[in-house]
Design a protein around this motif. Structure first.
Motif, mmCIF file in Angstrom:
data_model
loop_
_atom_site.group_PDB
_atom_site.id
_atom_site.type_symbol
_atom_site.label_atom_id
_atom_site.label_comp_id
_atom_site.label_asym_id
_atom_site.label_seq_id
_atom_site.Cartn_x
_atom_site.Cartn_y
_atom_site.Cartn_z
ATOM 1 N N ASP A 219 85.039 -118.557 71.523
ATOM 2 C CA ASP A 219 85.891 -118.834 70.367
ATOM 3 C C ASP A 219 85.088 -118.805 69.071
ATOM 4 O OD1 ASP A 219 88.169 -119.018 71.845
ATOM 5 O OD2 ASP A 219 88.242 -121.214 71.889
ATOM 6 N N ALA A 220 83.935 -119.466 69.072
ATOM 7 C CA ALA A 220 83.104 -119.480 67.861
ATOM 8 C C ALA A 220 82.574 -118.088 67.553
ATOM 9 C CB ALA A 220 81.949 -120.466 68.034
ATOM 10 N N ALA A 221 82.242 -117.323 68.593
ATOM 11 C CA ALA A 221 81.763 -115.950 68.389
ATOM 12 C C ALA A 221 82.837 -115.093 67.739
ATOM 13 C CB ALA A 221 81.335 -115.346 69.718
ATOM 14 N N ALA A 222 84.075 -115.234 68.202
ATOM 15 C CA ALA A 222 85.175 -114.456 67.619
ATOM 16 C C ALA A 222 85.320 -114.757 66.137
ATOM 17 C CB ALA A 222 86.475 -114.764 68.361
ATOM 18 N N SER A 223 85.116 -116.007 65.757
ATOM 19 C CA SER A 223 85.198 -116.378 64.342
ATOM 20 C C SER A 223 84.099 -115.688 63.531
ATOM 21 C CB SER A 223 85.076 -117.898 64.181
ATOM 22 O OG SER A 223 86.179 -118.549 64.773
ATOM 23 N N VAL A 224 82.892 -115.683 64.067
ATOM 24 C CA VAL A 224 81.774 -115.053 63.352
ATOM 25 C C VAL A 224 82.011 -113.558 63.197
ATOM 26 C CG1 VAL A 224 79.300 -114.540 63.449
ATOM 27 C CG2 VAL A 224 80.133 -116.812 64.089
ATOM 28 N N PHE A 225 82.522 -112.925 64.249
ATOM 29 C CA PHE A 225 82.719 -111.469 64.216
ATOM 30 C C PHE A 225 83.854 -111.049 63.286
ATOM 31 C CE2 PHE A 225 80.839 -111.258 68.722
ATOM 32 C CZ PHE A 225 79.593 -110.893 68.237
ATOM 33 N N THR A 226 84.816 -111.913 63.056
ATOM 34 C CA THR A 226 86.017 -111.493 62.326
ATOM 35 C C THR A 226 86.217 -112.170 60.978
ATOM 36 O OG1 THR A 226 87.371 -113.126 63.524
ATOM 37 C CG2 THR A 226 87.218 -110.914 64.472
ATOM 38 N N ASP A 227 85.550 -113.283 60.726
ATOM 39 C CA ASP A 227 85.724 -114.012 59.469
ATOM 40 C C ASP A 227 84.918 -113.310 58.377
ATOM 41 O OD1 ASP A 227 85.647 -115.871 57.330
ATOM 42 O OD2 ASP A 227 85.838 -117.567 58.709
ATOM 43 N N ARG A 228 85.586 -112.871 57.315
ATOM 44 C CA ARG A 228 84.921 -112.121 56.242
ATOM 45 C C ARG A 228 83.906 -112.972 55.473
ATOM 46 N NH1 ARG A 228 87.305 -107.093 55.142
ATOM 47 N NH2 ARG A 228 88.234 -106.404 57.107
ATOM 48 N N ARG A 229 83.907 -114.279 55.711
ATOM 49 C CA ARG A 229 82.919 -115.127 55.044
ATOM 50 C C ARG A 229 81.536 -115.015 55.688
ATOM 51 N NH1 ARG A 229 85.847 -120.800 55.247
ATOM 52 N NH2 ARG A 229 86.236 -119.977 57.362
ATOM 53 N N PHE A 230 81.466 -114.331 56.817
ATOM 54 C CA PHE A 230 80.181 -114.033 57.443
ATOM 55 C C PHE A 230 79.858 -112.564 57.189
ATOM 56 C CE2 PHE A 230 81.577 -117.671 60.071
ATOM 57 C CZ PHE A 230 80.492 -118.503 59.854
ATOM 58 N N SER A 231 78.749 -112.316 56.526
ATOM 59 C CA SER A 231 78.394 -110.972 56.077
ATOM 60 C C SER A 231 77.172 -110.438 56.818
ATOM 61 C CB SER A 231 78.098 -111.001 54.576
ATOM 62 O OG SER A 231 77.487 -109.799 54.150
ATOM 63 N N ASN A 232 77.180 -109.129 57.105
ATOM 64 C CA ASN A 232 76.005 -108.470 57.675
ATOM 65 C C ASN A 232 74.979 -108.092 56.619
ATOM 66 O OD1 ASN A 232 77.966 -108.241 59.895
ATOM 67 N ND2 ASN A 232 76.471 -106.868 60.817
ATOM 68 N N ASP A 233 75.347 -108.185 55.357
ATOM 69 C CA ASP A 233 74.498 -107.727 54.263
ATOM 70 C C ASP A 233 73.389 -108.741 53.980
ATOM 71 O OD1 ASP A 233 73.375 -106.895 51.864
ATOM 72 O OD2 ASP A 233 75.295 -106.174 51.068
ATOM 73 N N PRO A 234 72.111 -108.351 54.138
ATOM 74 C CA PRO A 234 71.007 -109.301 53.909
ATOM 75 C C PRO A 234 70.884 -109.762 52.467
ATOM 76 C CG PRO A 234 70.171 -107.080 54.289
ATOM 77 C CD PRO A 234 71.635 -107.041 54.606
ATOM 78 N N ALA A 235 71.624 -109.161 51.553
ATOM 79 C CA ALA A 235 71.612 -109.651 50.175
ATOM 80 C C ALA A 235 72.185 -111.062 50.085
ATOM 81 C CB ALA A 235 72.412 -108.711 49.275
ATOM 82 N N HIS A 236 72.939 -111.479 51.100
ATOM 83 C CA HIS A 236 73.529 -112.825 51.103
ATOM 84 C C HIS A 236 72.584 -113.869 51.698
ATOM 85 C CE1 HIS A 236 77.489 -111.667 49.688
ATOM 86 N NE2 HIS A 236 77.472 -110.659 50.523
ATOM 87 N N ARG A 237 71.432 -113.433 52.154
ATOM 88 C CA ARG A 237 70.470 -114.376 52.715
ATOM 89 C C ARG A 237 69.960 -115.304 51.625
ATOM 90 N NH1 ARG A 237 64.562 -112.519 55.124
ATOM 91 N NH2 ARG A 237 63.507 -114.514 54.793
ATOM 92 N N ALA A 238 69.863 -116.583 51.925
ATOM 93 C CA ALA A 238 69.408 -117.574 50.958
ATOM 94 C C ALA A 238 68.037 -117.198 50.424
ATOM 95 C CB ALA A 238 69.361 -118.954 51.602
ATOM 96 N N GLY A 239 67.913 -117.207 49.101
ATOM 97 C CA GLY A 239 66.626 -116.938 48.473
ATOM 98 C C GLY A 239 66.297 -115.487 48.261
ATOM 99 N N VAL A 240 67.160 -114.570 48.707
ATOM 100 C CA VAL A 240 66.866 -113.145 48.567
ATOM 101 C C VAL A 240 67.333 -112.617 47.218
ATOM 102 C CG1 VAL A 240 67.397 -110.827 49.424
ATOM 103 C CG2 VAL A 240 66.820 -112.655 51.022
ATOM 104 N N GLY A 241 68.557 -112.944 46.838
ATOM 105 C CA GLY A 241 69.093 -112.464 45.566
ATOM 106 C C GLY A 241 69.540 -111.023 45.643
ATOM 107 N N VAL A 242 68.607 -110.090 45.520
ATOM 108 C CA VAL A 242 68.939 -108.662 45.562
ATOM 109 C C VAL A 242 68.220 -108.021 46.728
ATOM 110 C CG1 VAL A 242 68.811 -106.460 44.347
ATOM 111 C CG2 VAL A 242 69.304 -108.557 43.065
ATOM 112 N N PHE A 243 68.946 -107.277 47.548
ATOM 113 C CA PHE A 243 68.349 -106.528 48.654
ATOM 114 C C PHE A 243 68.023 -105.134 48.154
ATOM 115 C CE2 PHE A 243 69.025 -103.593 52.294
ATOM 116 C CZ PHE A 243 67.957 -103.999 53.069
ATOM 117 N N ASP A 244 66.734 -104.763 48.179
ATOM 118 C CA ASP A 244 66.342 -103.479 47.603
ATOM 119 C C ASP A 244 66.014 -102.424 48.656
ATOM 120 O OD1 ASP A 244 64.018 -104.499 48.617
ATOM 121 O OD2 ASP A 244 62.885 -104.443 46.726
ATOM 122 N N GLY A 245 66.381 -102.682 49.911
ATOM 123 C CA GLY A 245 66.164 -101.682 50.946
ATOM 124 C C GLY A 245 67.329 -100.709 51.018
#
Length: 392
Positions: free
Chosen positions: A59-85
């Protein structure tokens, strides 16, 4: 019940999540079960010291996979700010995800992959033609199969593939000194397709870069590396761990020999029972999110433990039992939602044909005296070597 040494290894694994201490390497599932039974979400620490949240229930996995508040983009990682890769589809959100995935999606659609059946069979039979007696199923068969198939999709003729294989296999086995050679080889292939375009994956990527302006040069390179690495690791693990698991369940192996038509279902059961990755690709909370009663702070990393989730009893009855006759095994081995693995149909086809031809070619397959060696890289669930004795 877990003995003290096994339990201590579990605590160590949470302290350096992604690495499995010795007692857990070959069989981490008792520990995964204890995590899932304890709570849906667990705080842990990565080897580099970052906090991570480990998800262990379906159930929790389904939430992570489908909830748009969880992002695959590393720019959202705490302390990163801008992802330049350079992004590929695996680390992008919409609309970039749709753009990056859409360029090559047609090449990996199920109808297109189905047309590769004879080609994949040809590759497998060629690999098995020189295999008899004592062999390493990883090095002699599984490591080469997905690369040959992918190079075919890249438009590389059979007679030219060998020059690219050795550096790629070495790099995938941890030889970082070969990475420069691999990068140069792939750059050369991309530019050859620019000069001599066809109806292959590389030509499609080049057209998207040079004609449509859909992709940047860095995105082309990142996509090529993703297709090669993800496709390779998945198939190597699925084939070798599949055989390993069958040899440990003799009745199930006997059932497949007697009823080869069960093999596609057996592939799904292998994916459920021993997924090819220990956990999903990472998701970052874009804001504070309540997940199964736990607050995930914005910027924190979340990983779905696929092995724990796949044996969640809410997905399948008697989940600790390996059963190739199980009706429609349910699992999350290829993810879910918009990041459902693009190459899943191809991985399934390659594994199905490899297992079918192995059982048809050899009347007996036995584990070698040295035993299987599990890989220790974070995130992977596979074998570094698997000596077997095969008899035609």
């Amino acid at each position: 019940m877990m003995d003290e040494r096994y339990a201590a290894a579990g605590l160590e694994a949470l302290a350096r999540y992604g690495e499995l201490p010795g007692p857990l390497t070959a069989d981490p599932h008792r520990w995964y079960t204890s995590l899932r039974d304890g709570a849906p979400v667990h705080p842990a620490t990565l080897p580099d010291g970052r906090r991570v949240w480990v998800v262990t229930t379906a159930d929790a996995a389904a939430s992570v996979f489908t909830d748009r508040r969880f992002s695959n983009d590393p720019a959202h990682r705490a302390g990163v700010g801008v992802f330049d890769g350079h992004r590929h589809m695996g680390i992008a959100d919409p609309p970039d995800h749709r753009r990056l995935r859409g360029v090559v999606a047609r090449h990996f659609a199920a109808p297109q992959i189905a047309r590769l059946r004879s080609r994949v069979t040809e590759v497998v039979d060629d690999l098995l033609s020189g295999v008899d007696g004592d062999v390493d199923l990883v090095a002699d068969v599984a490591a080469v199969l997905p690369l040959r198939v992918m190079f075919g999709l890249f438009g590389v003729p059979d007679e030219e593939q060998d020059r690219y294989l050795a550096p790629l296999v070495a790099a995938s086995n941890g030889d970082t000194g070969r990475l420069a050679r691999v990068r140069d080889d792939l750059a050369e292939l991309v530019e050859r397709r620019a000069a001599e375009p066809g109806d292959d994956v590389l030509s499609t990527l080049v057209r998207a870069r040079d004609v449509d302006g859909t992709l940047s040069d860095g995105e082309v390179t990142a996509t090529v590396f993703l297709l090669l690495s993800a496709g390779h690791e998945t198939v190597v693990s699925l084939v070798t761990v599949g055989v390993y698991t069958l040899l440990r369940h003799e009745r199930q192996l006997k059932a497949l020999r007697e009823h080869p038509g069960l093999i596609p279902t057996a592939i799904e059961e292998i994916l459920r029972f021993e997924p090819t990755a220990s956990h999903s690709t990472g998701r970052y909370a874009t804001q504070d999110v309540d997940l199964a009663g736990v607050t995930i702070p914005a910027g924190d990393l979340v990983l779905v433990n696929l092995a724990a989730v796949n044996r969640d009893p809410t997905l399948n009855e008697d989940p600790q039992r390996f059963d190739v006759t199980r009706e429609s095994p349910r699992h999350h081995a290829f993810g879910r939602g918009r990041h459902l693995c693009l190459g899943a149909p191809l991985a399934r086809l390659e594994a199905e044909i490899a297992l079918t031809r192995l059982l048809a070619t050899y009347r007996d397959i036995r584990p070698g005296a040295e035993g299987a060696a599990w890989r220790v890289e974070p995130g992977l669930r596979g074998l570094a070597s698997f000596p077997v004795t095969v008899t035609r």
